[in-house]
Design a protein around this motif. Sequence first.
Motif, short mmCIF file in Angstrom:
data_model
loop_
_atom_site.label_atom_id
_atom_site.label_comp_id
_atom_site.label_asym_id
_atom_site.label_seq_id
_atom_site.Cartn_x
_atom_site.Cartn_y
_atom_site.Cartn_z
N LEU A 41 -15.93 -22.19 4.58
CA LEU A 41 -16.23 -21.79 5.94
C LEU A 41 -15.45 -22.63 6.94
O LEU A 41 -15.14 -23.79 6.69
CB LEU A 41 -17.73 -21.94 6.22
N LEU A 42 -15.12 -22.03 8.06
CA LEU A 42 -14.48 -22.79 9.12
C LEU A 42 -15.53 -23.71 9.75
O LEU A 42 -16.68 -23.33 9.90
CB LEU A 42 -13.90 -21.84 10.16
N SER A 55 -6.65 -24.25 3.88
CA SER A 55 -7.60 -24.27 2.77
C SER A 55 -8.52 -23.05 2.75
O SER A 55 -9.29 -22.87 1.81
CB SER A 55 -8.44 -25.54 2.83
N LEU A 56 -8.43 -22.19 3.75
CA LEU A 56 -9.28 -21.01 3.83
C LEU A 56 -8.87 -20.00 2.76
O LEU A 56 -7.72 -19.58 2.67
CB LEU A 56 -9.15 -20.37 5.21
N ARG A 57 -9.81 -19.62 1.91
CA ARG A 57 -9.58 -18.65 0.84
C ARG A 57 -10.68 -17.61 0.88
O ARG A 57 -11.86 -17.96 0.90
CB ARG A 57 -9.56 -19.31 -0.54
N ALA A 73 -13.41 -14.69 10.41
CA ALA A 73 -12.42 -15.76 10.50
C ALA A 73 -11.39 -15.46 11.59
O ALA A 73 -11.03 -16.35 12.38
CB ALA A 73 -11.72 -15.95 9.15
N LEU A 74 -10.92 -14.22 11.65
CA LEU A 74 -9.93 -13.87 12.68
C LEU A 74 -10.54 -13.94 14.08
O LEU A 74 -9.87 -14.36 15.03
CB LEU A 74 -9.36 -12.49 12.41
N GLY A 75 -11.80 -13.54 14.22
CA GLY A 75 -12.46 -13.65 15.51
C GLY A 75 -12.59 -15.09 15.97
O GLY A 75 -12.35 -15.41 17.14
N ALA A 79 -10.62 -16.69 19.22
CA ALA A 79 -11.35 -17.34 20.32
C ALA A 79 -10.83 -18.76 20.57
O ALA A 79 -10.65 -19.18 21.71
CB ALA A 79 -12.84 -17.37 20.00
N GLU A 80 -10.56 -19.49 19.49
CA GLU A 80 -10.06 -20.85 19.66
C GLU A 80 -8.64 -20.86 20.22
O GLU A 80 -8.30 -21.71 21.04
CB GLU A 80 -10.12 -21.62 18.35
#
Length: 116
Positions: A41-42, A55-57, A73-75, A79-80
């Motif tokens: 998770l982010l 590291s996101l898989r 994840a894309l949202g 936003a960031e």
Amino acid sequence: MFLFLVVALAVVVAAVTLAVVGGGEGDGPLPEAPPERLQDLLPLDRPVDRTDIESLRFPLTVRGYRMADVDDALGRLGAELAERDARIADLESALAGAQAPTGHVSMEKPAGEDQQ
């Protein structure tokens, strides 16, 4: 020979049927496997950095990736990035305002003072 092939085919079909339906071992058919969920998770307590993205898989499903995990994840990343772009624009405008001269002082001599 033909009779042997028919008997062998019947045995194979019976074995596959028992394996799928639950042939005596366990409580019945194969147990339902829980769907894979996003493990990496982010972080919620700090901004996302490059190592978090590297590291996101996403877990694989039958047709690729789970759309909900990818959309989340894309949202979050969108936003960031929008927040960082706004912060950069604010800092650039503040820097431009700080570098702009408040009163222009000329260091050149007036035209009439050279001949004295």
